[in-house]
Design a protein around this motif. Structure first.
Motif, PDB file in Angstrom:
ATOM      1  N   LEU A   1      12.439   6.322   5.442  1.00 20.08           N
ATOM      2  CA  LEU A   1      14.057   5.952   5.866  1.00 20.08           C
ATOM      3  C   LEU A   1      14.858   5.414   4.633  1.00 20.08           C
ATOM      4  N   GLY A   2      14.385   4.659   3.872  1.00 19.65           N
ATOM      5  CA  GLY A   2      14.969   4.464   2.454  1.00 19.65           C
ATOM      6  C   GLY A   2      15.396   5.109   1.653  1.00 19.65           C
ATOM      7  N   LEU A   3      14.457   6.237   1.202  1.00 20.04           N
ATOM      8  CA  LEU A   3      14.533   7.197   0.454  1.00 20.04           C
ATOM      9  C   LEU A   3      15.396   8.261   1.086  1.00 20.04           C
ATOM     10  N   SER A   4      15.178   8.636   2.318  1.00 26.87           N
ATOM     11  CA  SER A   4      16.002  10.048   2.652  1.00 26.87           C
ATOM     12  C   SER A   4      16.848   9.835   3.919  1.00 26.87           C
ATOM     13  N   GLY A   5      16.961   8.477   4.291  1.00 26.62           N
ATOM     14  CA  GLY A   5      17.657   8.268   5.653  1.00 26.62           C
ATOM     15  C   GLY A   5      16.948   9.027   6.977  1.00 26.62           C
ATOM     16  N   ARG A   6      15.745   9.328   6.855  1.00 26.89           N
ATOM     17  CA  ARG A   6      14.839   9.652   7.830  1.00 26.89           C
ATOM     18  C   ARG A   6      13.606   9.126   7.892  1.00 26.89           C
ATOM     19  N   GLY A   7      13.212   8.384   8.915  1.00 23.37           N
ATOM     20  CA  GLY A   7      11.985   7.746   8.793  1.00 23.37           C
ATOM     21  C   GLY A   7      10.780   8.483   9.663  1.00 23.37           C
ATOM     22  N   ASP A   8      11.107   9.622  10.098  1.00 25.29           N
ATOM     23  CA  ASP A   8      10.029  10.461  10.720  1.00 25.29           C
ATOM     24  C   ASP A   8       9.714  11.363   9.743  1.00 25.29           C
ATOM     25  N   MET A   9       8.141  11.608   9.456  1.00 28.28           N
ATOM     26  CA  MET A   9       7.973  12.671   8.521  1.00 28.28           C
ATOM     27  C   MET A   9       8.076  14.182   9.064  1.00 28.28           C
TER      28      MET A   9
ATOM     29  N   HIS B   1      17.300 -10.823  -5.608  1.00 23.54           N
ATOM     30  CA  HIS B   1      17.669 -12.058  -4.988  1.00 23.54           C
ATOM     31  C   HIS B   1      18.878 -12.727  -5.987  1.00 23.54           C
ATOM     32  N   ARG B   2      18.374 -12.635  -7.066  1.00 25.19           N
ATOM     33  CA  ARG B   2      19.207 -13.390  -8.074  1.00 25.19           C
ATOM     34  C   ARG B   2      20.591 -12.377  -8.362  1.00 25.19           C
ATOM     35  N   LYS B   3      20.536 -10.963  -8.659  1.00 27.22           N
ATOM     36  CA  LYS B   3      21.751 -10.161  -8.849  1.00 27.22           C
ATOM     37  C   LYS B   3      22.416  -9.614  -7.721  1.00 27.22           C
ATOM     38  N   GLY B   4      21.606  -9.258  -6.588  1.00 31.46           N
ATOM     39  CA  GLY B   4      22.193  -8.842  -5.493  1.00 31.46           C
ATOM     40  C   GLY B   4      22.354  -9.766  -4.311  1.00 31.46           C
ATOM     41  N   LYS B   5      22.036 -11.040  -4.670  1.00 31.58           N
ATOM     42  CA  LYS B   5      22.402 -12.251  -3.779  1.00 31.58           C
ATOM     43  C   LYS B   5      21.647 -11.852  -2.430  1.00 31.58           C
ATOM     44  N   LEU B   6      20.624 -11.179  -2.240  1.00 31.31           N
ATOM     45  CA  LEU B   6      19.835 -11.030  -1.004  1.00 31.31           C
ATOM     46  C   LEU B   6      19.149 -12.086  -0.716  1.00 31.31           C
ATOM     47  N   ASP B   7      19.249 -12.588   0.392  1.00 35.64           N
ATOM     48  CA  ASP B   7      18.444 -13.980   0.693  1.00 35.64           C
ATOM     49  C   ASP B   7      16.911 -13.387   1.436  1.00 35.64           C
ATOM     50  N   PHE B   8      16.181 -14.294   1.992  1.00 36.18           N
ATOM     51  CA  PHE B   8      14.863 -13.839   2.204  1.00 36.18           C
ATOM     52  C   PHE B   8      14.889 -13.135   3.413  1.00 36.18           C
ATOM     53  N   ASP B   9      15.745 -13.345   4.413  1.00 36.13           N
ATOM     54  CA  ASP B   9      15.794 -12.601   5.395  1.00 36.13           C
ATOM     55  C   ASP B   9      16.244 -11.226   5.258  1.00 36.13           C
ATOM     56  N   ASP B  10      17.149 -10.870   4.237  1.00 36.60           N
ATOM     57  CA  ASP B  10      17.639  -9.681   3.625  1.00 36.60           C
ATOM     58  C   ASP B  10      16.132  -8.864   3.056  1.00 36.60           C
ATOM     59  N   LEU B  11      15.586  -9.678   2.229  1.00 36.02           N
ATOM     60  CA  LEU B  11      14.529  -8.851   1.547  1.00 36.02           C
ATOM     61  C   LEU B  11      13.392  -8.419   2.594  1.00 36.02           C
ATOM     62  N   ASP B  12      12.909  -9.339   3.623  1.00 33.56           N
ATOM     63  CA  ASP B  12      12.196  -9.046   4.585  1.00 33.56           C
ATOM     64  C   ASP B  12      12.759  -7.867   5.472  1.00 33.56           C
ATOM     65  N   GLU B  13      13.901  -7.798   5.745  1.00 31.49           N
ATOM     66  CA  GLU B  13      14.527  -6.715   6.400  1.00 31.49           C
ATOM     67  C   GLU B  13      14.251  -5.249   5.796  1.00 31.49           C
ATOM     68  N   LEU B  14      14.766  -5.446   4.340  1.00 30.39           N
ATOM     69  CA  LEU B  14      14.811  -4.384   3.346  1.00 30.39           C
ATOM     70  C   LEU B  14      13.029  -3.834   3.349  1.00 30.39           C
ATOM     71  N   LEU B  15      12.323  -4.695   3.117  1.00 30.30           N
ATOM     72  CA  LEU B  15      10.913  -4.223   2.820  1.00 30.30           C
ATOM     73  C   LEU B  15      10.302  -3.605   4.077  1.00 30.30           C
TER      74      LEU B  15
ATOM     75  N   GLY C   1       1.010  -1.350   0.147  1.00 30.90           N
ATOM     76  CA  GLY C   1       0.075   0.065  -0.003  1.00 30.90           C
ATOM     77  C   GLY C   1       0.796   1.262   0.018  1.00 30.90           C
ATOM     78  N   LEU C   2       0.434   2.012   0.958  1.00 29.94           N
ATOM     79  CA  LEU C   2       1.060   3.509   1.147  1.00 29.94           C
ATOM     80  C   LEU C   2       2.625   3.458   1.277  1.00 29.94           C
ATOM     81  N   VAL C   3       3.405   4.454   1.023  1.00 29.24           N
ATOM     82  CA  VAL C   3       4.753   4.616   1.353  1.00 29.24           C
ATOM     83  C   VAL C   3       4.845   4.664   3.276  1.00 29.24           C
ATOM     84  N   MET C   4       5.573   4.179   3.786  1.00 30.98           N
ATOM     85  CA  MET C   4       5.504   4.504   5.335  1.00 30.98           C
ATOM     86  C   MET C   4       6.882   4.858   6.031  1.00 30.98           C
ATOM     87  N   GLY C   5       6.766   4.806   7.298  1.00 31.63           N
ATOM     88  CA  GLY C   5       8.258   5.221   7.674  1.00 31.63           C
ATOM     89  C   GLY C   5       9.339   4.593   7.248  1.00 31.63           C
ATOM     90  N   THR C   6       9.301   3.032   7.386  1.00 28.95           N
ATOM     91  CA  THR C   6      10.279   2.075   6.913  1.00 28.95           C
ATOM     92  C   THR C   6       9.961   1.084   6.146  1.00 28.95           C
TER      93      THR C   6
END
Length: 378
Positions: free
Chosen positions: A257-265, A236-250, A217-222
């Motif tokens: 936070l991912g876009l700006s380094g800041r998670g608070d609006m 997963h294929r190109k960056g070799k991120l495993d499922f735990d890595d992907l879960d942590e990423l999303l 859905g919407l963009v959120m804090g993290t």
């Protein structure tokens, strides 16, 4: 007094409110954090006892004046729970079984229930599910277009979340406007660190932005919100991120936070105002996604009577409210700058006088909604 104790048991915290139901006033509230961390509160049972000790010390005493019910927020009810439910052994088994759909939430919710039952074995415990309000979604709205047998086997569908908030706010909107609930077509925008949109037709949820999990859905804090699922395959294929890595990423390294380094609006808006390009992009992406859902839900509803902002960002960020609806005047949607930027923190209208679509700010109260629902079943 007729009181309800509302407990929101998180993975490392326990938040509570004691509400006197004849006046719906909060008699006491608190938050216990760092549960399970070294040198802190041992576990949820210890946290619950700490809460009881605080009541005994500062009042009102829960042993002298026990609540008529204890209401528990439970995040995921799957397809099994469609309303407030008195907790039994079978209900607890089902909550545990649904933990694979909400591994960070349901186990902690269940620990809070167990702790409350141990201290108050004779008081009804009531589970109120975040997903329950969205049980009215049609198959067209909740079905993902993947292999049907696979989806059925692994319980994959849209469930939606923030249901207690969306229910409370949509009903409060009707009250504020002096309109019957069944006559209103409303879009509720619950914007906090987690964020979701909901299309409510006559008090009934017909679509919502969160899906199988609270990531969609919407963009959120993290959290990322909507994303092409093939991005994860590529990483997963190109960056070799495993499922735990992907879960942590999303869940923890995306969104604002991912876009700006800041998670608070508040930090994002401030940095954007100071000319920070990454913060400005994060804000633009956030607002673009919001506007997308407002347009989509306006179409699904066949027109909209009210758009309502709620939760931490929705209630307090005038720039977000203005930006989310900018350029929608031809749809009858506009925001009055003076009303939007006023210091008022209560229920209020921020659209111009005579606007075809009411734009409102309605503070949410999930604890009160949980308490109200408790009284319907005990």
């Amino acid at each position: 007094m007729s009181t309800v104790l509302v407990v929101n048991s998180g993975s490392s915290s326990l938040k509570y409110q004691l509400i006197e139901m004849s006046t719906e006033s909060v008699l006491a509230s608190g938050l216990i954090e760092r549960i399970g961390q070294p040198g802190e509160v041992r576990d949820h049972a210890a946290a619950f006892q700490s809460m009881i000790d605080t009541f005994e010390e500062k009042g009102p005493s829960l042993t002298e004046n026990p609540p008529v019910a204890i209401g528990h927020r439970v995040v995921h009810g799957g397809k099994r729970f469609f309303g407030p439910t008195v907790v039994t052994d079978l209900v607890k088994i089902n909550i545990e079984d649904l933990s694979d759909l909400a591994p960070l939430h349901n186990p902690a919710n269940l620990q809070g229930i167990n702790a409350a039952q141990k201290v108050f074995p004779d008081i009804p415990q009531v589970a109120v599910f975040d997903t329950a309000f969205h049980a009215t979604l049609s198959p067209a709205a909740y079905t993902y277009a993947i292999d049907a047998e696979l989806a059925d086997k692994y319980r994959i569908r849209r469930y939606g979340f923030h249901g207690t908030s969306h229910k409370f706010v949509s009903e409060a909107t009707a009250e504020f406007l002096g309109r019957s609930l069944d006559s209103l077509k409303t879009i509720v925008l619950h914007l906090g660190n987690g964020a979701s949109a909901c299309a409510v037709d006559g008090g009934v949820s017909i679509d919502t932005s969160m899906g199988l999990t609270p990531v969609e859905g919407l963009v959120m804090g993290t959290r990322s919100g909507d994303i092409d699922p093939a991005v994860l395959i590529h990483l997963h294929r190109k960056g070799k991120l495993d499922f735990d890595d992907l879960d942590e990423l999303l869940n923890r390294k995306s969104g604002l936070l991912g876009l700006s380094g800041r998670g608070d609006m508040r930090d994002v808006v401030g940095a954007a105002g100071d000319g920070d390009e990454a913060a400005q992009l994060a804000l633009d992406v956030y607002l673009h996604r919001l506007k997308h859902y407002v347009g989509a839900y306006s179409a699904e509803l066949g027109g909209v009577d009210a758009i309502v902002f709620t939760a931490g960002v929705g209630e307090n960020s005038a720039p977000v409210r203005a930006g989310a609806l900018a350029g929608l005047e031809r749809l009858g949607i506009s925001v009055d700058p003076a009303l939007n930027e006023a210091d008022d923190r209560g229920r209020r209208r921020i659209s111009p006088e005579g606007s075809p679509v009411e734009v409102l700010v309605i503070p949410t109260n999930e604890e009160l909604e949980i308490a109200r629902q408790c009284l319907t079943v005990v």
